[in-house]
Design an enzyme around this catalytic site. Structure first.
Site, mmCIF file in Angstrom:
data_model
loop_
_atom_site.group_PDB
_atom_site.id
_atom_site.type_symbol
_atom_site.label_atom_id
_atom_site.label_comp_id
_atom_site.label_asym_id
_atom_site.label_seq_id
_atom_site.Cartn_x
_atom_site.Cartn_y
_atom_site.Cartn_z
ATOM 1 N N VAL A 196 1.453 -0.210 19.023
ATOM 2 C CA VAL A 196 0.564 0.228 20.160
ATOM 3 C C VAL A 196 1.366 0.426 21.279
ATOM 4 C CG1 VAL A 196 -1.685 -0.123 21.359
ATOM 5 C CG2 VAL A 196 -1.433 -0.024 18.881
ATOM 6 N N ASP A 239 2.453 -11.536 16.981
ATOM 7 C CA ASP A 239 2.601 -10.239 16.437
ATOM 8 C C ASP A 239 3.920 -9.894 16.013
ATOM 9 O OD1 ASP A 239 1.575 -7.754 15.581
ATOM 10 O OD2 ASP A 239 0.732 -7.300 17.598
ATOM 11 N N ARG A 257 -6.186 -3.956 15.572
ATOM 12 C CA ARG A 257 -7.012 -4.303 14.280
ATOM 13 C C ARG A 257 -7.794 -5.558 14.466
ATOM 14 N NH1 ARG A 257 -5.831 -6.937 10.338
ATOM 15 N NH2 ARG A 257 -3.801 -7.596 10.951
ATOM 16 N N LYS A 264 4.317 0.441 21.947
ATOM 17 C CA LYS A 264 5.514 1.481 22.066
ATOM 18 C C LYS A 264 5.046 2.935 22.100
ATOM 19 C CE LYS A 264 9.108 -1.253 20.306
ATOM 20 N NZ LYS A 264 10.167 -1.456 19.073
ATOM 21 N N TYR A 305 41.951 -31.300 -3.404
ATOM 22 C CA TYR A 305 41.147 -32.359 -4.069
ATOM 23 C C TYR A 305 39.670 -32.192 -4.063
ATOM 24 C CZ TYR A 305 39.313 -36.443 -6.279
ATOM 25 O OH TYR A 305 38.627 -37.569 -6.937
ATOM 26 N N ASP A 361 39.503 -24.887 -1.808
ATOM 27 C CA ASP A 361 38.142 -24.551 -1.773
ATOM 28 C C ASP A 361 37.832 -24.138 -0.101
ATOM 29 O OD1 ASP A 361 38.049 -27.154 -0.759
ATOM 30 O OD2 ASP A 361 35.794 -26.855 -0.954
ATOM 31 N N ARG A 382 0.834 -0.994 -0.033
ATOM 32 C CA ARG A 382 -0.170 0.093 -0.032
ATOM 33 C C ARG A 382 0.637 1.270 0.028
ATOM 34 N NH1 ARG A 382 -5.188 0.329 2.082
ATOM 35 N NH2 ARG A 382 -5.160 2.498 1.574
ATOM 36 N N LYS A 414 -4.686 -11.568 17.199
ATOM 37 C CA LYS A 414 -4.593 -10.379 18.431
ATOM 38 C C LYS A 414 -4.758 -10.846 19.557
ATOM 39 C CE LYS A 414 -3.020 -7.202 15.421
ATOM 40 N NZ LYS A 414 -1.805 -6.594 15.556
ATOM 41 N N HIS A 422 7.667 -7.285 8.166
ATOM 42 C CA HIS A 422 7.046 -6.851 9.289
ATOM 43 C C HIS A 422 6.127 -7.774 10.326
ATOM 44 C CE1 HIS A 422 7.746 -2.400 8.390
ATOM 45 N NE2 HIS A 422 7.844 -3.085 7.180
HETATM 46 C C1 GDG Z 1 2.457 -4.911 11.158
HETATM 47 C C2 GDG Z 1 2.602 -6.159 11.968
HETATM 48 C C3 GDG Z 1 4.125 -4.598 13.304
HETATM 49 C C4 GDG Z 1 -4.636 1.776 15.724
HETATM 50 N N1 GDG Z 1 -5.798 2.131 15.683
HETATM 51 C C5 GDG Z 1 -5.859 3.526 15.526
HETATM 52 C C6 GDG Z 1 -4.611 3.728 14.852
HETATM 53 N N2 GDG Z 1 -3.907 2.565 15.008
HETATM 54 C C7 GDG Z 1 -2.409 2.385 14.815
HETATM 55 C C8 GDG Z 1 -1.591 2.615 15.953
HETATM 56 C C9 GDG Z 1 -0.168 1.774 15.194
HETATM 57 C C10 GDG Z 1 -1.043 0.980 14.278
HETATM 58 O O1 GDG Z 1 -2.218 1.419 13.933
HETATM 59 C C11 GDG Z 1 -0.882 -0.418 14.384
HETATM 60 O O2 GDG Z 1 0.585 -0.668 14.628
HETATM 61 P P1 GDG Z 1 0.691 -2.503 14.716
HETATM 62 O O3 GDG Z 1 2.274 -2.565 15.138
HETATM 63 O O4 GDG Z 1 -0.212 -2.561 15.988
HETATM 64 O O5 GDG Z 1 0.530 -3.180 13.599
HETATM 65 P P2 GDG Z 1 0.281 -3.266 11.793
HETATM 66 O O6 GDG Z 1 0.765 -1.830 11.520
HETATM 67 O O7 GDG Z 1 -0.923 -3.229 11.421
HETATM 68 O O8 GDG Z 1 1.032 -4.345 11.409
HETATM 69 C C12 GDG Z 1 3.009 -5.534 13.490
HETATM 70 C C13 GDG Z 1 3.970 -3.529 12.166
HETATM 71 O O9 GDG Z 1 3.607 -3.985 10.829
HETATM 72 C C14 GDG Z 1 5.265 -2.817 12.096
HETATM 73 O O10 GDG Z 1 6.268 -3.391 11.644
HETATM 74 O O11 GDG Z 1 4.370 -4.022 14.540
HETATM 75 O O12 GDG Z 1 3.322 -6.644 14.597
HETATM 76 O O13 GDG Z 1 1.523 -6.915 12.213
HETATM 77 O O14 GDG Z 1 0.514 2.886 15.046
HETATM 78 O O15 GDG Z 1 -1.258 3.626 16.581
HETATM 79 N N3 GDG Z 1 -4.273 4.932 14.346
HETATM 80 C C15 GDG Z 1 -5.351 5.943 14.226
HETATM 81 N N4 GDG Z 1 -6.421 5.775 14.851
HETATM 82 C C16 GDG Z 1 -7.057 4.517 15.109
HETATM 83 O O16 GDG Z 1 -7.874 4.197 15.977
HETATM 84 N N5 GDG Z 1 -5.019 7.146 13.903
#
Ligand code: GDG
Length: 725
Positions: free
Chosen positions: A376, A371, A272, A378, A498, A678, A10, A277, A164
């Site tokens: 989230v 995961d 998500r 962090k 050899y 070798d 994307r 999850k 990821h």
């Molecule tokens: C992959 C891997 C890996 C969530 N709800 C809302 C919202 N979020 C944002 C969070 C966070 C992001 O979405 C979710 O990040 P994750 O790390 O949990 O998962 P993904 O990006 O889906 O997937 C995962 C990641 O890649 C990075 O390498 O960590 O394990 O599956 O940033 O804040 N943001 C907003 N509204 C929401 O309701 N604006």
């Protein structure tokens, strides 16, 4: 100037069309913000799917034009491609397999074909814009085949790949019908990054078992090209999250939310919608907590946000229904007029709202079954400006490897989760601060910018390593030089190892006897009176005597223990002792009894432990144990422990191929000297050669030799060329 191209499924934006109106909203995701500092600069760009299927050419042209201004280039997908490549192979085959949900994985030829086709489509798009020398950074599981495809189209590009999501253990990955193609696809990259060391070692184990390439410190030798795999955990834009948490709009929202929700303690959960999850488990744990600790009823609520995803797919629809039922059940049973146990939202929120939630939450609960990382947790840490708050984190999330100061739980253990919730809600503030500070300083340091820099540095490092080798690969110019020098010399000294050098490496060494082609080469090479040919091998003297009895040549056997000039007798260089053998043999026998398939070979002045018939992995494990054991034992015995291809050899340190070769170099002064070998035992010989010698290493690893050559086939080719001159 070379440019950098980011590629992901994307593009970092949301595209919406309403009649003839088209709106583009930039994405706020962590990756998009982080990589913004790369793709927005100069000629750099981001290539990816804009997120919707467009049919009309005019619309596509409009999108191309609008994206160009933002350094983006779209790859358009048809509805059927979205269905089969994206929703199909990516999300219904790879996603469940990589997250250890194999019971949900669907294998369909149609999906696989679309996956290949769309990866090709991306490759063609990149070919349009990429030039040799450009850096191409590919992201994630939707594009596993792309690195190899680009490598074929633009061999001189720098290709990085980051996964990821988790890379599953070999036992899960091997289930995929197209596992080898997927691995080879990834290995087209120069550098492959993972979130955790576990993901990296799972990948390397699959590469070893399914593609047959071993590795040393994460470096895989893919047909002469070095590929590096490493763990580089992704971070977040710490300052951005800390900044938003301090913004007036966020504080304002917090005030409003607090007023409507009341003053009870809050546990935050954001995901998500996905079966990986562990959302139902989390709810069940909370239900059990309310049962076991009635004193918390009315005092604590969960704020649960689930971002809609794939909910037209049956599996996700069922999950959503399960969650809805659980929330209804818990709220119905425990709720009061003035208290709702679970505040549940099935939608997404703007960033400021999210940040207000992070601020309000006394506890964040993140309990995936699997995961890759999880951002989230962090973001929660970065948003805790008062340094209070507790994180409950699943040990199955990549983030748990960095955040050992969280309360780590196993999401399958409901009682442990109940205890964790209780511990979190009752943790004294000083303790919260102590843990939070540790986590904040780590998340701050290992932030998204650090991650990007590290990725680029590791990619640059492996490219440099490759180039060090590339300069050595034997080419027409080098061959010409060797031939010219050979032609003009009246006396020539040629050292040939050899196994793996003039004959391929055989699984069963008994099969390795000279074939007809080699016999012909040896016959003609030794027939030339100007040539003195020395076979310099680790093999025992009797085998070598038998195999080379018909040719006027010299032999150095057992890596230099035994020496024989043509027509002469076998002798050793020094008076060697073999008294050490009894003790060491006892140790080796212990390893044989613990390792089915391994055996000991006894040579006159060395002992060899062979493990080529041992289960893959076990032999390597035992080798590590054995070598450290032997290093300890050999200290006062003047012995050396050498690791070879599926062997560990122990011999006197007074012996090596270099010392043996020196005897020839002194005795038979020659104008033309060549040494081909070798493995690392040949390195001693290379180092012993005078500067003018042509030293040639077979295979692509680092060496003291001047040149490298691909395989024994090429070595034979070179020898034939020399004989024809
Ligand atoms: C992959 C891997 C890996 C969530 N709800 C809302 C919202 N979020 C944002 C969070 C966070 C992001 O979405 C979710 O990040 P994750 O790390 O949990 O998962 P993904 O990006 O889906 O997937 C995962 C990641 O890649 C990075 O390498 O960590 O394990 O599956 O940033 O804040 N943001 C907003 N509204 C929401 O309701 N604006």
């Amino acid at each position: 100037m070379p440019k950098t191209i980011i590629v992901s499924n994307r593009l970092p934006l949301r595209l919406q069309t309403e009649g003839s109106k088209m709106t583009l909203t930039p994405s706020e995701g962590g990756l998009a913000t982080g990589l913004g500092s790369i793709y927005k600069k100069g000629d750099n760009l981001w290539v990816g799917w804009p997120g919707i299927a467009l049919k009309k050419d005019a619309e596509k042209q409009e999108v191309i034009k609008r994206l160009k201004a933002d350094n983006m280039r779209p790859v358009f997908l048809t509805e059927s491609e979205i269905e089969n490549y994206y929703e199909g192979f990516s999300n219904e085959t790879l996603w469940p397999n990589f997250h250890y949900f194999n019971q949900y994985a669907i294998y369909k030829k149609r999906y696989w074909e679309a996956y290949q086709k769309v990866n090709q489509k991306f490759a063609r798009e990149i070919k349009e814009v990429a030039k040799p020398g450009d850096t191409i950074w590919i992201h994630d599981y939707q594009l596993l085949l792309l690195p190899e495809m680009i490598r074929e189209m633009i061999p001189d590009s720098n290709i990085g790949f980051f996964l990821h999501i988790p890379f599953p253990s070999y036992e899960s990955f091997r289930i995929l019908p197209w596992r080898r193609e997927l691995l080879m696809g990834m290995l087209g990259a120069d550098f492959i990054g993972f979130h955790t060391y576990d993901d990296m070692r799972h990948f390397l184990s699959s590469v070893n078992r399914l593609a047959g390439f071993g590795n040393a410190q994460g470096q895989v030798n893919v047909k002469g090209r070095k590929v590096l795999a490493d763990a580089i955990p992704m971070g977040i834009d710490y300052d951005k999250y800390a900044g938003i948490a301090a913004a007036p709009e966020t504080l304002d929202r917090e005030k409003r939310y607090r007023a409507s929700i009341g003053n009870q303690q809050l546990i935050l959960s954001i995901d998500r919608l996905d079966y990986s999850k562990g959302i139902p488990q989390r709810l069940k744990a909370f239900e059990l907590f309310l049962e076991q600790y009635p004193e918390f009823n009315g005092k604590v609520s969960i704020l649960m946000i689930i971002v809609p995803s794939r909910d037209q797919v049956d599996r996700y629809k069922a999950l959503k229904e399960e969650i809805d039922l659980l929330v209804g059940r818990i709220n119905g049973q425990f709720g009061r007029l003035n208290w709702t146990p679970i505040h549940y939202f099935y939608r997404s929120f703007p960033l400021n709202a999210l940040s207000a939630f992070y601020r309000m939450a006394d506890v964040a609960i993140v309990t995936p079954f699997r995961d890759g990382m999880n951002l989230v947790c962090k973001e929660y840490i970065a948003s805790r400006l008062d340094r209070k708050g507790v994180l409950i984190l699943s040990e199955m999330a990549g983030a748990s490897k960095e955040l050992s100061d969280a309360i780590l739980i196993n999401p399958n253990n409901l009682n442990q989760m109940v205890d964790a919730i209780h511990e979190a809600l009752t943790m004294p503030e000083e303790k919260q601060i102590k843990h939070m500070e540790v986590m904040q300083s780590s998340i701050k340091r290992y932030n998204i910018h650090h991650w990007m820099d590290l990725f680029m540095k590791r990619l640059a490092y492996i490219k440099k390593e490759q180039q060090n080798l590339v300069t050595k690969i034997i080419d027409e110019v080098a061959i010409k030089k060797i031939i010219t020098s050979y032609k003009s010399a009246q006396k020539r000294l040629i050292f040939l190892d050899y196994d793996g050098t003039i004959t391929p490496f055989f699984f069963d060494p008994k099969e390795a006897m000279p074939d007809d082609e080699l016999k012909a080469i040896m016959k003609s090479l030794t027939a030339n009176k100007k040539n003195r040919v020395v076979i310099i091998s680790g093999r025992d003297k009797d085998t070598l005597s038998e195999w080379f009895a018909d040719y006027p040549l010299d032999i150095i056997a057992e890596h230099g223990v035994w020496l024989k000039e043509m027509g002469g007798e076998w002798h050793t260089i020094t008076t060697l002792s073999d008294k050490w053998k009894r003790d060491i043999k006892e140790v080796l026998e212990d390893y044989v009894s613990r390792t089915p398939g391994s055996f000991i070979e006894k040579k006159d002045y060395s002992l060899v432990w062979h493990y080529r018939k041992v289960e893959t992995g076990l032999g390597e494990l035992r080798t590590r144990e054995l070598t450290s054991h032997l290093h300890y034992l050999s200290v006062n015995k003047n012995l050396q422990v050498m690791e070879g291809d599926k062997v560990v050899e122990i011999k006197s340190s007074q012996i090596n191929k270099g010392i043996a070769a020196k005897a020839w170099l002194t005795k038979f002064e020659s104008e033309f000297i060549m040494s081909i070998g070798d493995d690392w035992t040949d390195e001693d010989a290379f180092l012993a050669m005078p500067k003018k010698a042509f030293t040639i290493k077979v295979g692509g690893t680092r060496s003291a030799a001047k040149y490298s050559i691909a395989s024994p086939i090429e070595v034979r080719g070179l020898l034939k060329k020399l004989m024809r001159t």
